[in-house]
Motif scaffolding. Structure first.
Motif, short mmCIF file in Angstrom:
data_model
loop_
_atom_site.label_atom_id
_atom_site.label_comp_id
_atom_site.label_asym_id
_atom_site.label_seq_id
_atom_site.Cartn_x
_atom_site.Cartn_y
_atom_site.Cartn_z
N LYS A 40 34.55 43.83 33.38
CA LYS A 40 33.57 42.92 32.85
C LYS A 40 32.34 42.73 34.08
N ARG A 42 31.41 45.26 36.05
CA ARG A 42 30.85 46.30 35.93
C ARG A 42 30.07 46.30 34.58
N GLU A 43 30.37 45.97 33.76
CA GLU A 43 29.74 45.98 32.49
C GLU A 43 28.51 44.79 32.63
N GLU A 44 28.47 43.82 33.31
CA GLU A 44 27.56 42.82 33.60
C GLU A 44 26.69 43.45 34.53
N GLU A 47 24.47 45.73 32.62
CA GLU A 47 23.32 45.07 31.85
C GLU A 47 22.40 44.47 32.74
#
Length: 113
Positions: A40, A42-44, A47
């Protein structure tokens, strides 16, 4: 008696093994939770990186538009100056026309007399 001792030892080791398995399962769940949090994060982070790139692009666009606005304002000032100059010329020409009309009327009056 030895058989009983062996059975008790075996039960003791089984209990210890079961406790260790429970602890390992708890640790495995904790590891899975941490992996999920890491994914999560890493995804943030991706983004955030994408949003920063968009902000950078928007800032560049804003700077470009500010330059265009400044250029348009300068052009507007030049056009206003030219308009004022033309108004002065029109006023001068109107004055000249009025003088010529007056001269013509004077000529018309003096030739009729």
């Amino acid at each position: 008696m030895r058989v009983e001792y062996n059975i008790l030892e075996k039960r003791k080791w089984r209990t210890l093994a079961e406790e260790k398995n429970v602890l390992l399962e708890v640790k495995d769940k904790e590891i899975e939770g941490l992996k999920s949090q890491l994914l999560k994060a890493r995804e943030e982070s991706a983004e955030v990186t994408q949003l920063r790139a968009q902000v950078s692009g928007l800032k560049a666009t804003e700077d470009s538009l500010r330059g265009e606005v400044a250029s348009a304002k300068e052009h507007s000032v030049l056009l206003e100056q030219e308009c004022n100059s033309l108004k002065l010329k029109v006023t001068g020409l109107e004055s000249t026309i009025a003088e010529k009309d007056h001269e013509l009327s004077d000529i018309g009056t003096s030739s009729s007399s």
